[in-house]
Design a protein around this motif. Sequence first.
Motif, PDB file in Angstrom:
ATOM      1  N   UNK A  65     -57.620  23.303 -98.516  1.00 27.14           N
ATOM      2  CA  UNK A  65     -56.198  23.236 -98.826  1.00 27.14           C
ATOM      3  C   UNK A  65     -55.483  22.102 -98.092  1.00 27.14           C
ATOM      4  N   UNK A  97     -60.457  28.759-106.161  1.00 22.12           N
ATOM      5  CA  UNK A  97     -61.278  28.985-104.983  1.00 22.12           C
ATOM      6  C   UNK A  97     -61.611  27.648-104.331  1.00 22.12           C
ATOM      7  N   UNK A  98     -61.879  26.668-105.183  1.00 24.39           N
ATOM      8  CA  UNK A  98     -62.157  25.329-104.686  1.00 24.39           C
ATOM      9  C   UNK A  98     -60.958  24.807-103.902  1.00 24.39           C
ATOM     10  N   UNK A  99     -59.841  25.017-104.522  1.00 20.35           N
ATOM     11  CA  UNK A  99     -58.617  24.532-103.900  1.00 20.35           C
ATOM     12  C   UNK A  99     -58.368  25.236-102.575  1.00 20.35           C
ATOM     13  N   UNK A 100     -58.671  26.552-102.551  1.00 20.72           N
ATOM     14  CA  UNK A 100     -58.458  27.303-101.328  1.00 20.72           C
ATOM     15  C   UNK A 100     -59.395  26.833-100.228  1.00 20.72           C
TER      16      UNK A 100
END
Lengths: 371, 312
Positions: B16, B10-13
């Motif tokens: 991005x 989720x962090x990565x999303x």
Amino acid sequence: MDVIDHLAAVRRGRLSRRAFTRTLLAAGVATVAMPLRPARAQSDGATFFTWGGYDIPELFVPYAEKHGAPPNFTTFGGSEEALTKMRAGFVVDVSHPCNQGLPRWVASGLFQPIDTAKLSNWGDVMPELIDLPGNEAEGGLPWMAPFDWGQTSVTYRTDIFEVEGEESWDMLWDDRYSGRLGSLASAGDAWWCAAIKAGVDFADIATEDGFQATAAALREQRPHIRVYTDDTTTLEQALASGELAAAMTWNSSAVLLQADGVPVKFAKPREGALTWVCGLMIHKDAPHPELAHDIIDSLLSVESGHFMIEDYGYGHSNMRSFDKFSEETLTGLGLSKNPLEILQAGHFQTPQTQEFETRINEEFEMIKAGF
Amino acid sequence: MADIAEPAQAQQAARPARRGRGANGRLFYRHERLRGYGLLMPALLFMAAGILIPFGILVTMSFWTQTGFDIDTSFTLDNYAKAFEQPVYQTLILRSLYMSGAATVATVLLCYPIAYFVAFHVHRGKMLWLILLTLPFWTSYLLRVFAWKTVLGYNGVINSALMSVGLIDQPLEFLLYSQSAVIITLAHAWAPFAILPIYVSLEKIDRSLLEAATDLGDGPWRRFLRVTLPLSAPGIIAATLLIFIPTVGDYITPALLGGPDGVMIGNMIQMQFGRINDWPMGATLAIIMMICVAIVALTVIVGTSRLKARAS
């Protein structure tokens, strides 16, 4: 690539627009790229491709006893239509052409000879019906197993239609009943009946004069016709309600209507009726060759013969089917234990070239459209 | 397992773009158009496979000729010449355009009041009304055609009713197996295609415009002509095209209800592919029909946009 738990991310409101877009893209690509599973055949049974009216379980009692259920049915309105459809790649197990189309059906290369050793009723089939022009394949096997024979004539309401003199094909050209006459829509019947009416001998039907005379007769008839249809039920209902006073039909329409108490008669025109023999052929790529032979055997059985004669008024090809009926009943139905007697008394359809078939079909469509 | 992975991804999303993704990824994310096409890709591929390829086959085939059971693949315009020489094809095309035009006009005229009523006078349960109005679509088209056959038939509902009240003593024969039978059936069967777009455009009309028109002295009729009707024009045009385009090529309705004089071009095309066995001619007729429909549809679209331009 990272595995994303989308549901949880959406639930927490933490799925970015980009991630969402990417997922949609992936889903789209996956949908397109996923190989379609090969389409399975509709069901396991064999398929019988036939005229409307023969798609009933009553004709498949022996078949159903053996296999639990009647075969699958699919119907056509005319045998030209059927041949075109199969030429375009439609594969069935058994189909139902008539003697007039037999050589062209064989020439299409789409059929295989019938292995008569697999037919328990073959010995009772009338030999004169097997011995048709173009029916002999290699090794003395037939291409077509004869099944039904009969006539195309005029069915008329005895209470509505006043016959002047003898019954005749003129009845379908009678302007007193303009707009209350019906006709079969396929040239395979209508063209030949018009040729009889126009006085064209079937030996000359393919000549230019014969063609023009027949076309002229059909053109003359067209304004009087309320409906052209391939669907015999439509004609039967219209005759029953009195919407039509007379129509071109096969034997079965008159017999079915009489059974319902409708005052109709199947005319014996003084010029002679149109006569034909139809039968069964097996597709060369039939998916169920064994079942195909069982379909044919079932149709040739005495049970089916009784139904054909009693309920439809058609001739059957099994000579034992006639034993149950008195000479009187058979005469009343316009049938006989000696089929040639009936077939030769009328005008027996003769095989023609493909060019002729295409030409009359095209011309008849023009005539029906009013040109 | 997915739940454990979730916080990290989720962090990565969430950010991005900042992460290294390689040239392709960056290109993909920067170009909005590329992303749009990416999303459209499945639909575009499907359209190409389902419409463009068959259309290409049809066009190619129309330049061929049929000889017996074989097709002669040398290029020729013979089929087109034949289509223009023989009056039957022109008559059938003109008749199809006329019948489908009549059905379209009838449908729109009959459905406009219905849509108007639902949009302006129904306040509760609008959804239920709309669902009920699309009831004809709940049964198969074939069944609806047969239903009309029993209604219009020789001893059908209309004739029996008229005869029992003594208005006629012979059944009316023109009801069935005629062009009017086809037009009536088409107008009934396609009604939802008129009601829904017209309803949507009526529903969108700002009610304060109507109040303003009344305040400025327009009576109900003038108000309708000057405000409601022009504002619902997009719905009417959409309904017209939605009905006209598919019905020109209709096949089953004229086949069952048309009788000899109600045959349309769709029936002739079917015959060409069926018992006449002249596929190239069938393809030619299909293309001519398509061109005719395109001309009519373009005329409607261009005509209305001209009108719109003049009005503003």
